[in-house]
Design a protein around this motif. Sequence first.
Motif, PDB file in Angstrom:
ATOM      1  N   PRO A 145      43.151  35.192  50.651  1.00  0.00           N
ATOM      2  CA  PRO A 145      42.146  34.923  49.608  1.00  0.00           C
ATOM      3  C   PRO A 145      40.736  35.378  50.003  1.00  0.00           C
ATOM      4  O   PRO A 145      39.984  35.868  49.154  1.00  0.00           O
ATOM      5  CB  PRO A 145      42.203  33.406  49.407  1.00  0.00           C
ATOM      6  N   LEU A 146      40.396  35.251  51.269  1.00  0.00           N
ATOM      7  CA  LEU A 146      39.077  35.706  51.724  1.00  0.00           C
ATOM      8  C   LEU A 146      38.952  37.217  51.568  1.00  0.00           C
ATOM      9  O   LEU A 146      37.938  37.720  51.070  1.00  0.00           O
ATOM     10  CB  LEU A 146      38.835  35.300  53.182  1.00  0.00           C
ATOM     11  N   PHE A 147      39.984  37.942  51.955  1.00  0.00           N
ATOM     12  CA  PHE A 147      39.966  39.398  51.848  1.00  0.00           C
ATOM     13  C   PHE A 147      39.824  39.833  50.392  1.00  0.00           C
ATOM     14  O   PHE A 147      39.020  40.707  50.068  1.00  0.00           O
ATOM     15  CB  PHE A 147      41.240  39.991  52.461  1.00  0.00           C
ATOM     16  N   VAL A 148      40.610  39.232  49.510  1.00  0.00           N
ATOM     17  CA  VAL A 148      40.565  39.592  48.088  1.00  0.00           C
ATOM     18  C   VAL A 148      39.181  39.291  47.497  1.00  0.00           C
ATOM     19  O   VAL A 148      38.613  40.106  46.766  1.00  0.00           O
ATOM     20  CB  VAL A 148      41.690  38.863  47.315  1.00  0.00           C
ATOM     21  N   LEU A 149      38.621  38.129  47.824  1.00  0.00           N
ATOM     22  CA  LEU A 149      37.300  37.757  47.328  1.00  0.00           C
ATOM     23  C   LEU A 149      36.227  38.724  47.831  1.00  0.00           C
ATOM     24  O   LEU A 149      35.422  39.235  47.049  1.00  0.00           O
ATOM     25  CB  LEU A 149      36.958  36.326  47.748  1.00  0.00           C
ATOM     26  N   MET A 150      36.221  38.976  49.135  1.00  0.00           N
ATOM     27  CA  MET A 150      35.204  39.862  49.707  1.00  0.00           C
ATOM     28  C   MET A 150      35.358  41.286  49.166  1.00  0.00           C
ATOM     29  O   MET A 150      34.362  41.954  48.896  1.00  0.00           O
ATOM     30  CB  MET A 150      35.315  39.865  51.237  1.00  0.00           C
ATOM     31  N   ASP A 151      36.592  41.739  49.011  1.00  0.00           N
ATOM     32  CA  ASP A 151      36.824  43.079  48.489  1.00  0.00           C
ATOM     33  C   ASP A 151      36.328  43.200  47.047  1.00  0.00           C
ATOM     34  O   ASP A 151      35.720  44.200  46.676  1.00  0.00           O
ATOM     35  CB  ASP A 151      38.316  43.412  48.572  1.00  0.00           C
ATOM     36  N   ALA A 152      36.594  42.174  46.247  1.00  0.00           N
ATOM     37  CA  ALA A 152      36.132  42.192  44.854  1.00  0.00           C
ATOM     38  C   ALA A 152      34.606  42.208  44.793  1.00  0.00           C
ATOM     39  O   ALA A 152      34.018  42.948  43.990  1.00  0.00           O
ATOM     40  CB  ALA A 152      36.691  40.989  44.104  1.00  0.00           C
ATOM     41  N   LEU A 153      33.967  41.411  45.625  1.00  0.00           N
ATOM     42  CA  LEU A 153      32.494  41.393  45.652  1.00  0.00           C
ATOM     43  C   LEU A 153      31.930  42.717  46.164  1.00  0.00           C
ATOM     44  O   LEU A 153      30.941  43.229  45.626  1.00  0.00           O
ATOM     45  CB  LEU A 153      31.997  40.240  46.515  1.00  0.00           C
ATOM     46  N   ARG A 154      32.548  43.260  47.197  1.00  0.00           N
ATOM     47  CA  ARG A 154      32.048  44.511  47.786  1.00  0.00           C
ATOM     48  C   ARG A 154      32.176  45.678  46.811  1.00  0.00           C
ATOM     49  O   ARG A 154      31.292  46.519  46.717  1.00  0.00           O
ATOM     50  CB  ARG A 154      32.807  44.829  49.066  1.00  0.00           C
ATOM     51  N   GLN A 155      33.262  45.707  46.069  1.00  0.00           N
ATOM     52  CA  GLN A 155      33.487  46.824  45.155  1.00  0.00           C
ATOM     53  C   GLN A 155      32.907  46.567  43.765  1.00  0.00           C
ATOM     54  O   GLN A 155      33.013  47.418  42.888  1.00  0.00           O
ATOM     55  CB  GLN A 155      34.980  47.120  45.063  1.00  0.00           C
ATOM     56  N   GLY A 156      32.367  45.379  43.556  1.00  0.00           N
ATOM     57  CA  GLY A 156      31.715  45.082  42.287  1.00  0.00           C
ATOM     58  C   GLY A 156      32.671  44.824  41.152  1.00  0.00           C
ATOM     59  O   GLY A 156      32.311  44.962  39.992  1.00  0.00           O
ATOM     60  N   ARG A 157      33.901  44.429  41.476  1.00  0.00           N
ATOM     61  CA  ARG A 157      34.872  44.122  40.430  1.00  0.00           C
ATOM     62  C   ARG A 157      34.656  42.730  39.899  1.00  0.00           C
ATOM     63  O   ARG A 157      34.208  41.841  40.599  1.00  0.00           O
ATOM     64  CB  ARG A 157      36.312  44.203  40.979  1.00  0.00           C
ATOM     65  N   ARG A 158      35.033  42.516  38.658  1.00  0.00           N
ATOM     66  CA  ARG A 158      34.931  41.189  38.050  1.00  0.00           C
ATOM     67  C   ARG A 158      36.326  40.746  37.628  1.00  0.00           C
ATOM     68  O   ARG A 158      37.133  41.532  37.204  1.00  0.00           O
ATOM     69  CB  ARG A 158      34.046  41.220  36.820  1.00  0.00           C
ATOM     70  N   GLY A 159      36.520  39.401  37.700  1.00  0.00           N
ATOM     71  CA  GLY A 159      37.760  38.813  37.226  1.00  0.00           C
ATOM     72  C   GLY A 159      38.855  39.074  38.091  1.00  0.00           C
ATOM     73  O   GLY A 159      39.796  39.377  38.366  1.00  0.00           O
TER      74      GLY A 159
END
Length: 159
Positions: A145-159
């Motif tokens: 979950p940490l990886f997915v969250l950080m990756d989404a924030l880093r790449q600017g993805r939403r949802g």
Amino acid sequence: MSRPRNRWLLPVSLLLALLLALLPLPAVLQPLRPYWLALVVAYWVIEAPETAGLGFAFCIGIVADLMFGSLLGEQALRLTIMAFILQRFRARMRFFPLSQQALVIGALLLNDRIIGTVVHRVLGEPVLPWEYWWAPLLGMLLWPPLFVLMDALRQGRRG
């Protein structure tokens, strides 16, 4: 490649990891505290090797040693060893599914505990009780979950 508007993520994630490590916990939960700083440093070493390398891990470790009042250089050594191993196997690890990445992170966190124990034994310092050896397992479970969250924030993805 990270976008300029997400440059805040690296310092904020490190600050958050340091604050989570300082957060007081009840005595019963204290042994289960994951090594947040190692998880965040591992993420950055894997995903942004041009920014996060051995020097990065060493400097963050020194800051953590100063903040926590621990043996100066201990966390720096532990984080640098972890970063070195991650750098060595980064190309392979990026293609692992998250479940296998979590196993690797769990092994690295266990290795971190072993290194900390060896350093403390060599210096005649007290070592952590056996209950603290559960924390790498929790860190391993928190990796996906940490990886997915950080990756989404880093790449600017939403949802």
